[in-house]
Design an enzyme around this catalytic site. Structure first.
Site, PDB file in Angstrom:
ATOM      1  N   LYS A 175       0.835  -1.201   0.000  1.00 38.87           N
ATOM      2  CA  LYS A 175       0.000   0.000   0.000  1.00 38.87           C
ATOM      3  C   LYS A 175       0.873   1.256   0.000  1.00 38.87           C
ATOM      4  O   LYS A 175       1.995   1.223   0.510  1.00 38.87           O
ATOM      5  CB  LYS A 175      -0.866   0.040   1.267  1.00 38.87           C
ATOM      6  N   ARG A 212     -10.463 -11.415   1.872  1.00 43.77           N
ATOM      7  CA  ARG A 212     -11.314 -12.474   1.296  1.00 43.77           C
ATOM      8  C   ARG A 212     -10.640 -13.830   1.367  1.00 43.77           C
ATOM      9  O   ARG A 212     -11.298 -14.864   1.409  1.00 43.77           O
ATOM     10  CB  ARG A 212     -11.716 -12.085  -0.128  1.00 43.77           C
ATOM     11  N   ASP A 244      -2.936  -7.542  -1.737  1.00 47.41           N
ATOM     12  CA  ASP A 244      -3.665  -6.646  -0.834  1.00 47.41           C
ATOM     13  C   ASP A 244      -5.145  -7.043  -0.711  1.00 47.41           C
ATOM     14  O   ASP A 244      -5.862  -6.519   0.131  1.00 47.41           O
ATOM     15  CB  ASP A 244      -3.529  -5.198  -1.342  1.00 47.41           C
TER      16      ASP A 244
HETATM   17  N1  BES Z   1      -8.146  -3.673   4.386  1.00 53.68           N
HETATM   18  C1  BES Z   1      -8.334  -3.261   3.040  1.00 53.68           C
HETATM   19  C2  BES Z   1      -9.628  -2.510   2.810  1.00 53.68           C
HETATM   20  C3  BES Z   1      -9.805  -1.195   3.502  1.00 53.68           C
HETATM   21  C4  BES Z   1      -9.627  -0.018   2.821  1.00 53.68           C
HETATM   22  C5  BES Z   1     -10.217  -1.130   4.810  1.00 53.68           C
HETATM   23  C6  BES Z   1      -9.824   1.186   3.451  1.00 53.68           C
HETATM   24  C7  BES Z   1     -10.415   0.068   5.441  1.00 53.68           C
HETATM   25  C8  BES Z   1     -10.226   1.234   4.751  1.00 53.68           C
HETATM   26  C9  BES Z   1      -8.332  -4.485   2.133  1.00 53.68           C
HETATM   27  O1  BES Z   1      -7.569  -5.548   2.549  1.00 53.68           O
HETATM   28  C10 BES Z   1      -7.800  -4.052   0.820  1.00 53.68           C
HETATM   29  O2  BES Z   1      -6.668  -3.691   0.765  1.00 53.68           O
HETATM   30  N2  BES Z   1      -8.643  -4.076  -0.199  1.00 53.68           N
HETATM   31  C11 BES Z   1      -8.244  -3.684  -1.505  1.00 53.68           C
HETATM   32  C12 BES Z   1      -8.759  -4.702  -2.490  1.00 53.68           C
HETATM   33  C13 BES Z   1      -8.222  -4.527  -3.869  1.00 53.68           C
HETATM   34  C14 BES Z   1      -6.749  -4.856  -3.913  1.00 53.68           C
HETATM   35  C15 BES Z   1      -8.984  -5.425  -4.797  1.00 53.68           C
HETATM   36  C16 BES Z   1      -8.867  -2.315  -1.781  1.00 53.68           C
HETATM   37  O3  BES Z   1      -9.991  -2.074  -1.379  1.00 53.68           O
HETATM   38  O4  BES Z   1      -8.167  -1.492  -2.392  1.00 53.68           O
HETATM   39 ZN    ZN Z   2      -7.221  -5.727   4.552  1.00 53.77          ZN
HETATM   40 MN    MN Z   3      -5.558  -5.404   1.941  1.00 56.21          MN
END
Ligand code: BES
Ligand code: ZN
Ligand code: MN
Length: 513
Positions: free
Chosen positions: A287, A367, A363
């Site tokens: 990230k 899931r 990331d």
């Molecule tokens: N933990 C994050 C989602 C998240 C984002 C939680 C903002 C709280 C605030 C999750 O694991 C993630 O990184 N999701 C990605 C998925 C993508 C790579 C398909 C996302 O939402 O960008």
């Molecule tokens: Zn996450």
């Molecule tokens: Mn993530």
């Protein structure tokens, strides 16, 4: 904060701060319609003390609006605080929850340590649910995420009295009051966990905290790690934790209702599955640095389930509940999984092949851990499933910090959650699943892939989970936008919200015989 329930006349209560609610009873609409604020009490002395200021028009009784009077005439209280609940016709127990919270957060920085909150008297505001809501609001408002401040000044309220008139339905008020304490303490427990930084709350420590909570609340607890993941062939869950020095934790808490006998129990078995990523760096698909520190709250789904389980252990509903928490740290490392890797999820039945998953983005780890958590919950005999996860940024983009995203493969099951929201006051907006979303997660080389491209990200993530929920009635809550409040509200501190605890608890209770 010590709480107490008293049946008394308001004017005689000795306290630093007597709080009464007020509603706006204006029914006309339009620019000329002036607010008609009125106190929600029949107490003549309190009404007289507030008469002049209410007539002045300074106070409109808008939701969470406050007005303070010192040395109110004829009252034993040192101060009188009036808190608005908004339009009288629209006020609900949730307005009372916010009003009680607003009073506590009004008092905290002013050095006021003792409050008496008058239970609203209004036909639309039943005393039982409003007693519960008032205590909840007060206890939730008293919480501040200040565990790690060395200059932490104790600004807690010492004593909160809920004051009901003698003659109010005592049984309902007492029950509501007692439940309110349980629910708010459980939600605050969840908030404490969510507030913990990644270095203070590893999966192992989350397991210890869960086990300790289970012990206090009469739940059975099993906490497993790496070996068990391998034994159960949880290839999806393991793939997330393999890049971290911290071992994963698979936490299973079980609540059995009174007189439970496995041989004769024929009721539902509810499965509460939580995402417990104690820190989400993104892994190899790392990230950006901006706001990454907030990814300590990526275990809020598991905290919501643990909070709900704490309340379940104390409220003792007549239904069996199993909580499965999948906790890991998502880190980049020499051993971390890579985009392009293929992982095999836990098979539902011994001997069957598990679904193969092509990792497109490391990331999208939530899931992966939930896939195996859902399968395991089904294998343990759960007849209905609910999961909570800070799953996608896409859900936050869609719904903002206002509603959690809700998904379900079964209308009846979702309807039960929908009804639970009336009691919890939390907001969940149903979002779609469908074959078209499934098309987006088809892989060229494996059964499915772990991301579905740019569009509809909350739905493709949910669709991924549905593969593992199978035919079992299931609800998925995407709480990414709700688990951490970025702004202070008049009734609650900014930071960890404990979102989900109340709704999940009420959903569970809706299955009682
Ligand atoms: N933990 C994050 C989602 C998240 C984002 C939680 C903002 C709280 C605030 C999750 O694991 C993630 O990184 N999701 C990605 C998925 C993508 C790579 C398909 C996302 O939402 O960008
Ligand atoms: Zn996450
Ligand atoms: Mn993530």
């Amino acid at each position: 904060m010590k709480t107490e329930l008293v049946f008394a006349n308001l004017s005689g209560i000795e306290t630093e701060l007597l709080v009464v609610t007020a509603a706006d009873s204006q029914t006309e609409k339009g620019a000329d319609a002036k607010p008609k604020p009125g106190l929600l009490t029949s107490d003549a002395i309190v009404t007289a003390a507030a008469a002049a200021v209410l007539a002045s028009g300074e106070f409109k009784a808008a939701a969470n609006e406050t007005l303070l009077l010192h040395a109110p005439a004829g009252l034993a209280a040192k101060r009188l605080l009036i808190v608005g609940v908004g339009n009288a016709a629209k006020a609900t127990q949730h307005s009372v929850r916010s009003a009680a919270g607003t009073a506590v957060r009004f008092a905290k920085p002013r050095g006021i340590r003792d409050i008496a909150f008058a239970l609203a008297e209004a036909a639309e505001l039943p005393p039982g649910p409003c007693s519960r809501a008032a205590v909840e609001g007060a206890l939730l408002a008293d919480y501040d995420p200040d565990t790690y401040r060395s200059d932490r000044k104790d600004q807690s309220i010492y004593s909160f009295k809920l004051a009901a008139l003698a003659g109010t339905d005592a049984a309902a008020v007492e029950l509501g009051y007692a439940e309110g304490i349980i629910v708010a303490e459980s939600q605050n427990f969840a908030r404490e966990l969510v507030n913990e930084p990644g270095n203070k709350l590893t999966p192992t420590i989350l397991g210890q905290r869960a086990a300790a909570m289970a012990k206090t609340n009469g739940l059975k607890a099993e906490v497993y790690s790496t070996e068990k993941l391998h034994e159960l062939k949880m290839g999806a869950f393991w793939s997330v934790s393999q890049g971290s020095e911290e071992p994963p934790a698979l936490i299973v808490l079980t609540y059995e209702p009174e007189g439970y006998d496995a041989a004769t129990y024929s009721g539902p078995v509810l499965g509460l599955v939580g995402k417990g990523i104690t820190f989400d760096t993104g892994g190899i698909s790392i990230k950006p640095a901006d706001k990454m520190e907030l990814m300590k709250y990526d275990m809020a789904g598991s905290a919501a389930m643990l909070g709900a389980m704490a309340a379940i252990g104390r409220i003792k509903p007549s239904v069996k509940v199993i909580s499965v928490i999948c906790s890991a740290e998502n880190m980049p490392d020499g051993k971390a999984q890579k985009p392009g890797d293929v992982q095999i999820a836990m098979p539902f039945k011994e001997g069957e092949p598990g679904k193969s998953i092509e990792i497109i983005n490391t990331d999208a780890e939530g899931r992966l851990v939930l896939a195996d958590g859902l399968t395991y919950a089904r294998q343990l005999g759960c007849t209905h499933l609910i999961d909570a996860a800070t799953l996608t940024g896409a859900c936050v983009v869609a719904l903002g910090p206002v509603n959690a995203g809700g998904f379900s493969n079964d209308d009846e099951t979702f309807e039960k959650l929908h009804k639970a929201l009336d009691i919890s006051g939390e907001k969940v907006w149903r979002l779609p699943l469908g074959d078209e979303y499934f098309d987006q997660i088809k892989s060229d080389i494996a059964d499915i892939k772990n991301t579905g491209g740019r569009w509809g990200g909350a739905s493709t993530a949910a669709q991924f989970l549905q593969v593992f929920a199978g035919d079992t009635p299931w609800i998925h809550l995407d709480i990414a936008g709700m688990a951490w409040y970025e702004d202070t509200k008049p009734f609650i501190a900014k930071g960890p919200s404990g979102f989900g605890v109340r709704s999940i608890l009420e959903w569970v209770r809706s299955y009682e015989k």
